[in-house]
Design a protein around this motif. Sequence first.
Motif, PDB file in Angstrom:
ATOM      1  N   LEU A 163       0.881  -1.276  -0.070  1.00 52.53           N
ATOM      2  CA  LEU A 163       0.021  -0.084   0.130  1.00 52.53           C
ATOM      3  C   LEU A 163       0.809   1.267   0.237  1.00 52.53           C
ATOM      4  O   LEU A 163       0.608   2.379  -0.587  1.00 52.53           O
ATOM      5  N   LEU A 164       1.731   1.476   0.891  1.00 57.74           N
ATOM      6  CA  LEU A 164       2.682   2.432   1.234  1.00 57.74           C
ATOM      7  C   LEU A 164       3.711   2.632  -0.147  1.00 57.74           C
ATOM      8  O   LEU A 164       4.158   3.742  -0.520  1.00 57.74           O
ATOM      9  N   GLU A 165       3.985   1.524  -0.808  1.00 56.40           N
ATOM     10  CA  GLU A 165       4.752   1.846  -2.261  1.00 56.40           C
ATOM     11  C   GLU A 165       4.152   2.559  -3.174  1.00 56.40           C
ATOM     12  O   GLU A 165       4.443   3.375  -3.898  1.00 56.40           O
ATOM     13  N   ALA A 166       2.417   2.231  -3.142  1.00 57.69           N
ATOM     14  CA  ALA A 166       1.743   2.874  -4.240  1.00 57.69           C
ATOM     15  C   ALA A 166       1.103   4.252  -3.679  1.00 57.69           C
ATOM     16  O   ALA A 166       1.256   5.256  -4.500  1.00 57.69           O
ATOM     17  N   ILE A 167       0.780   4.226  -2.495  1.00 55.27           N
ATOM     18  CA  ILE A 167       0.346   5.523  -1.917  1.00 55.27           C
ATOM     19  C   ILE A 167       1.177   5.827  -0.691  1.00 55.27           C
ATOM     20  O   ILE A 167       0.810   5.750   0.624  1.00 55.27           O
ATOM     21  N   PRO A 168       2.339   6.728  -0.919  1.00 52.34           N
ATOM     22  CA  PRO A 168       3.425   6.861   0.298  1.00 52.34           C
ATOM     23  C   PRO A 168       2.484   7.669   1.211  1.00 52.34           C
ATOM     24  O   PRO A 168       3.150   7.537   2.407  1.00 52.34           O
ATOM     25  N   SER A 169       1.654   8.607   0.997  1.00 51.61           N
ATOM     26  CA  SER A 169       1.327   9.653   1.937  1.00 51.61           C
ATOM     27  C   SER A 169       0.565   8.893   2.856  1.00 51.61           C
ATOM     28  O   SER A 169       0.302   9.415   4.038  1.00 51.61           O
ATOM     29  N   LEU A 170      -0.176   7.647   2.777  1.00 48.64           N
ATOM     30  CA  LEU A 170      -0.947   7.096   3.789  1.00 48.64           C
ATOM     31  C   LEU A 170       0.245   6.534   4.788  1.00 48.64           C
ATOM     32  O   LEU A 170      -0.228   6.194   6.063  1.00 48.64           O
ATOM     33  N   GLY A 171       1.643   6.504   4.692  1.00 47.29           N
ATOM     34  CA  GLY A 171       2.453   6.367   5.844  1.00 47.29           C
ATOM     35  C   GLY A 171       2.486   7.202   7.085  1.00 47.29           C
ATOM     36  O   GLY A 171       2.607   7.046   8.061  1.00 47.29           O
ATOM     37  N   LYS A 172       1.782   8.547   6.686  1.00 47.17           N
ATOM     38  CA  LYS A 172       1.470   9.281   7.671  1.00 47.17           C
ATOM     39  C   LYS A 172       0.419   8.855   8.973  1.00 47.17           C
ATOM     40  O   LYS A 172       0.784   9.067  10.046  1.00 47.17           O
ATOM     41  N   ILE A 173      -0.313   7.805   8.582  1.00 43.79           N
ATOM     42  CA  ILE A 173      -1.255   7.314   9.236  1.00 43.79           C
ATOM     43  C   ILE A 173      -0.894   5.842   9.531  1.00 43.79           C
ATOM     44  O   ILE A 173      -0.684   5.264  10.825  1.00 43.79           O
ATOM     45  N   VAL A 174      -0.830   5.092   8.598  1.00 43.91           N
ATOM     46  CA  VAL A 174      -0.686   3.726   8.583  1.00 43.91           C
ATOM     47  C   VAL A 174       0.952   3.156   9.171  1.00 43.91           C
ATOM     48  O   VAL A 174       0.896   2.361   9.760  1.00 43.91           O
ATOM     49  N   GLY A 175       1.639   4.087   8.869  1.00 46.10           N
ATOM     50  CA  GLY A 175       3.186   3.689   9.218  1.00 46.10           C
ATOM     51  C   GLY A 175       3.543   4.250  10.692  1.00 46.10           C
ATOM     52  O   GLY A 175       4.626   3.809  10.984  1.00 46.10           O
ATOM     53  N   ARG A 176       2.664   4.646  11.378  1.00 46.40           N
ATOM     54  CA  ARG A 176       2.821   5.062  12.586  1.00 46.40           C
ATOM     55  C   ARG A 176       2.036   4.653  13.663  1.00 46.40           C
ATOM     56  O   ARG A 176       0.876   4.422  13.371  1.00 46.40           O
ATOM     57  N   ARG A 177       2.403   4.311  14.633  1.00 52.25           N
ATOM     58  CA  ARG A 177       1.580   3.471  15.885  1.00 52.25           C
ATOM     59  C   ARG A 177       0.896   4.843  16.673  1.00 52.25           C
ATOM     60  O   ARG A 177      -0.309   4.114  17.183  1.00 52.25           O
ATOM     61  N   SER A 178       1.219   5.702  16.950  1.00 48.97           N
ATOM     62  CA  SER A 178       0.510   6.470  17.767  1.00 48.97           C
ATOM     63  C   SER A 178       1.158   8.017  17.581  1.00 48.97           C
ATOM     64  O   SER A 178       2.279   8.169  17.264  1.00 48.97           O
TER      65      SER A 178
END
Length: 814
Positions: free
Chosen positions: A138-153
Amino acid sequence: MAAKVPPDNRRASNVSLSHPDRLLGRSAEESILLNSYFASLSKGQDCAASVILIHGDSGLGKTKLAETLRPHVVQDDGYFIQGKFDQLSYGTANRPYSGISSAFAQYCAAVEQRSEEDWSEVAEKLRGEIRGDEGRLLLEAIPSLGKIVGRRSRSSRSSSRPPKTTAARGEGAAAASERRHSAGRSCPACRHGEEEEEKVAEGPDVSLDCGGHRFVHLIKRVASVMSNIGDPIVFLIDDIQWANKTEIDVLRAIMSGAINPFMFIFTCRPGNHPFLEVVNEYDGKTEIALQSLTRNSVRQFVAEMLMLDDVEDCTELANFISRVTNGNPFFIQQQLVSLRDEGLIRFGNHGYVWNIDEIEQIHGDLSGDVVVMLSKKMKRLPSVTQQALKICACIGSTVDADILGLLIRETLTVEGSESQDNEALAKMAIAPASQEGLLAEIEGGRGLTFPHDSVNEAAHLLLDPALEANFHLTLGLILQKNVCPNLFRKYLFTIAAQLSRGIKLIVTKEDRVAAADVFLNAGEKSKAASAFPEAHFFFKKGYEVLREEDWATDYRLFCDLYMKAADTAALTGDFKHMEECLAIVFSHCEGFLVDFLNASFIKARAMASRDDPEALDVGLEALRLAGEKFPTRNHAVHSLLGLVRTRRLMKAKGASALFQLPPIADREMAATRRLLSLVANIASTVDQRLIPLLILRSIQLNLKHGFSTITPGSVASYAFLLSRMGFPLTEAVKYGEIALKLQETHNQNEVIPSVTFNTYGLLFPLVKSLSDCVKPLRAGYDAGIKSGEPQFFCLGLVCLCFMRCSRISSSKHH
């Protein structure tokens, strides 16, 4: 009446024209849009998302009309999100899904501005929908989602960051190309390095054999989660006519996954665009066709820009403007600004004044081509400003100020620039253009964009067509050699796009190899994002820039480019080009067994996808050359002997040994193991007598060389084989349970369908009640749909139907 201005007193006024802060002549369209929005809110949450299509010529105000919804959405505590596709990238190199990704970036930014509770709700729901290596996909395709998906809190943002790692290439080719191109260089933009896209911890390589099937289902589920949060979401996607097929497929998935209160607004220019087929699938869609403004609306527009109290005072001027602009709002605005700049409209003691006879005499034959008019205007600006406009036109819709300053510094000698950093140089260069409304700042002043596509097109006309390719190449080489490691990934596609547009001018060996490396990187990132047509484009550019003599010194790079081009060609259905690329690999890979096995894998897989029975022969021959020979007769005898030998080996090692296997480290063995699994799948439809032999050999190789991603599937098949060959069911069930635990322990989501089918579909029903098997089998069936494993989710469906029918019959009997 407006006063006449003497010709010798003409001058451009320092007083700015007033730009209407409301839409003129669009009240009917505004009502349709607003009514559609409120109607969507009154629907049930299980209804499909609303779709609105606004179409019309460039400059008619499609985006401005759509943006009239923003205050209503914000007032309803919703999200108004905007993305835009870029004309420059249509049909050429660019970051995959750039228009979609920009919309998700706005969504993530909006979520971050909400309360901690709202942010946590969105983050937890999205993370709950992502399993295993789906996060990386998902993050390779839509990197901006890492702001939410890639962090725990939220609280851990400053103290906990994902490790920055460089993914190893499958064959080790150009394994450190990003570092090689950027090592040791400094970049004034380094302070922004921490803005590089966030990623969740990387897992095993994502299998992309399913042609993007997994990503399409994943983004569909993400859209569904966003919809179920409950807040209204309006996705405005501009210039949908520039979306390519890959992006259209993703948009279709997002639309099918979204439900009310999700609303999509698409703007496009007239024409028979492929995306219109997607929109036409929605029976309840709303279409708004924008036309040119009427003369009365043009008169009102002119009166407001000239700050006139009485619209009758500008009737003659408005008639002239209406004639030369065809009632196009953006053209009207630019034409009035141009007349003011020429001194034909000036600010006097009592407001703006003009001489209509003089205007008619000078511009009576105007064609209304606003692009040409803007280009002429740009040519009157300072040379450094023109250079900045040309660079922005080449880079795309948005440009970072740091990068613009770097490119200006390296392509033009600017007096006094030594004392300025890149960002300051860029802002100094664009100041005259900004004052004229030709460039606008975004993202807190660190980014620049054109306010309208017509301005972008006009800036492009500043380029000499004969020198355009060289200009693109110059920009690409500057970025390639000067961008620091922290930002190389961020600007990878920008660099690749510039190099691709000047590829025929790359001459030196050093530049050829460096460019090929960039294309390889861009292709791999596109492939990791399931953007296979884009990946194929980059791989093809990579081997095109090299020459035949480069095989001798850069075999690894050359071979990887051809191999990956063949792979993506097969995944996009271009089997002819796949064959051409593989033929070149086969002709050069003598003495490189791993390359031969991987090329054979691609060929056999493509043949199997077309139901070519000779795919089995291709796979078996490659295995034979790798030392894995299988009998051509007496299969039953060999299978029984092999099973006895494997069973003895498994007992000697013990079940716990399967959980302690290290990953296969030998590249040759990994390639053999991968091909062996493919051949087993092919044999299931071509020659089932070979299946036991292939499964048993796979188990033996795992025990000897280590764990691979398909080990759980092999163990599950081995368990079923034990039950079929008459060995104790308890032993078979034990290995079936081990297969499930291996899959769960190693998080191998891609083998869920095969493991589930072999255990809950074929083995466990022999010892467990059907009711205990139906639910897990259904989960395996769903996983097969998501992962693109048609053979297993179809077989799983057959088992489900059989079990449910059996349960119904049993109930009726009782």
